[in-house]
Design an enzyme around this catalytic site. Structure first.
Site, short mmCIF file in Angstrom:
data_model
loop_
_atom_site.label_atom_id
_atom_site.label_comp_id
_atom_site.label_asym_id
_atom_site.label_seq_id
_atom_site.Cartn_x
_atom_site.Cartn_y
_atom_site.Cartn_z
N LYS A 52 0.88 -0.88 0.18
CA LYS A 52 -0.02 0.01 -0.06
C LYS A 52 0.88 1.24 0.43
CE LYS A 52 -3.92 -2.28 1.90
NZ LYS A 52 -4.13 -2.87 3.77
N GLN A 96 -4.86 -1.67 9.48
CA GLN A 96 -4.84 -2.99 8.61
C GLN A 96 -5.39 -4.55 9.42
OE1 GLN A 96 -2.91 -3.95 5.54
NE2 GLN A 96 -4.17 -5.39 6.02
N ASP A 119 -11.45 2.65 4.19
CA ASP A 119 -11.52 1.01 3.78
C ASP A 119 -12.95 1.71 3.39
OD1 ASP A 119 -9.45 -0.71 3.57
OD2 ASP A 119 -9.48 -1.28 5.61
#
Ligand code: NAP
Length: 290
Positions: A52, A96, A119
């Site tokens: 990422k 994460q 997200d």
């Protein structure tokens, strides 16, 4: 029969995004900022976070990775997220997953301001998506949608989503519904799954079961998006990645299918970058139109 080249499609979209980010910098002096929080030393999570960061650097998004010890308390993590919510320089916050077992995932995800929830996992953003008025859409389903749109008019199509997780299956079903597909959401308790799959124009597979979907599950000329990423050993005991679909078995029957790797994965990272840009513009009340 066709392979949907997610890697190439994502690469083209990343180039366009890079140009948009350059224009934003010149016109408004804005560089969107993403903060990724990594807890502990799960090897897979470390690789995902590293990828990422590399992609953010490539397209021109500011990014930083905050590494926290696996023994960090839930309270410490929540306090840190609160600080990021209030930080005017931060546009996107990503925690994460998975988290260590002593930390409640839902509590953490819902602590992220919905305006920085890059997200799109927190309950406000999922609720808005389910109501058909999304603010930010989870990256993997959004990537799948973009791949589908290169192949088929979703309006009036029949789609089956296999898997009802909060990060893939459920939001995927809402997104397809919002785009006027008629959607079946299947899971491990669904009966006659094989027969059901055969009734659909589109199959989105997100079960985590290697090569589960075979040729005799698939309608002639169906389009398949394979979200699964599963590591198995091949006949020579080499570790290989495969999807939830038996690609070689179904290939002659389908209209188009994504490979694993090189299908959905690169699109997920692209959509993370796109979401970061989107959030940075929405937060500043700038027009966002792509
Ligand atoms: P998950 O949380 O484990 O959910 C799996 C879902 O599949 C569950 O809803 C489960 O049903 C359902 N399922 C399990 N066995 C089934 C069966 N025999 N028939 C029908 N449904 C079944 O997994 P996830 O996080 O959604 O991820 C799914 C896969 O996608 C994994 O391989 C993961 O690595 C991959 N993934 C890829 C990306 C990417 O960017 N390419 C991103 C995220 C995930 P129940 O709810 O009834 O248990």
């Amino acid at each position: 029969m066709k392979t949907i080249n997610g890697k190439k499609i994502a690469s083209n979209l990343n180039e366009e995004l890079k140009e948009t980010l350059q224009k934003l910098k010149i016109k408004e002096d804005i560089t969107p900022t993403l903060v990724v929080i990594l807890i502990g030393d799960n090897p897979a999570s470390k690789i995902y976070v590293k990828n990422k960061k590399i992609k953010a650097d490539e397209v021109g998004i500011n990014s930083s990775v905050k590494i926290l010890d696996s023994k960090v308390t839930e309270k410490q993590l929540l306090d840190y997220i609160l600080k990021l919510n209030q930080d005017k320089e931060v546009d996107g916050i990503l925690v994460q997953l998975p988290l260590p077992s002593h930390i409640r995932t839902n509590k953490v995800i819902d602590a992220i301001s919905y305006e920085k929830d890059v997200d799109g996992f927190n309950s406000k953003n999922i609720g808005l998506l389910a109501q058909g008025r999304p603010y930010v859409t989870p990256c993997t389903p959004l990537g799948c949608l973009k791949l589908l749109q290169t192949e088929i008019e979703l309006f009036g199509s029949r789609a089956i989503v296999l898997g009802r997780s909060n990060i893939v299956g459920r939001p995927m079903s809402y997104l397809l519904t919002n785009h006027n597909a008629t959607v079946t959401l299947a899971h491990s308790k669904t009966k006659n799954l094989k027969e059901l799959c055969k009734e659909h124009d589109i199959i989105i597979a997100a079960t985590g079961i290697p090569k589960m979907i075979k040729k005799d599950w698939v309608k002639e000329k169906a389009i398949i998006i394979d979200v699964g990423i599963n590591q198995i050993e091949d006949k020579d005991n080499n570790k290989v990645l495969v999807g939830d679909v038996d690609y070689n078995d179904v290939f002659s029957r389908v209209r188009a299918i994504t490979p694993v790797p090189g299908g959905v994965g690169p699109m997920t990272i692209h959509c993370l970058m796109e979401n970061t840009l989107k959030l940075s513009m929405l937060r500043r009340k700038l027009k966002y139109n792509f």
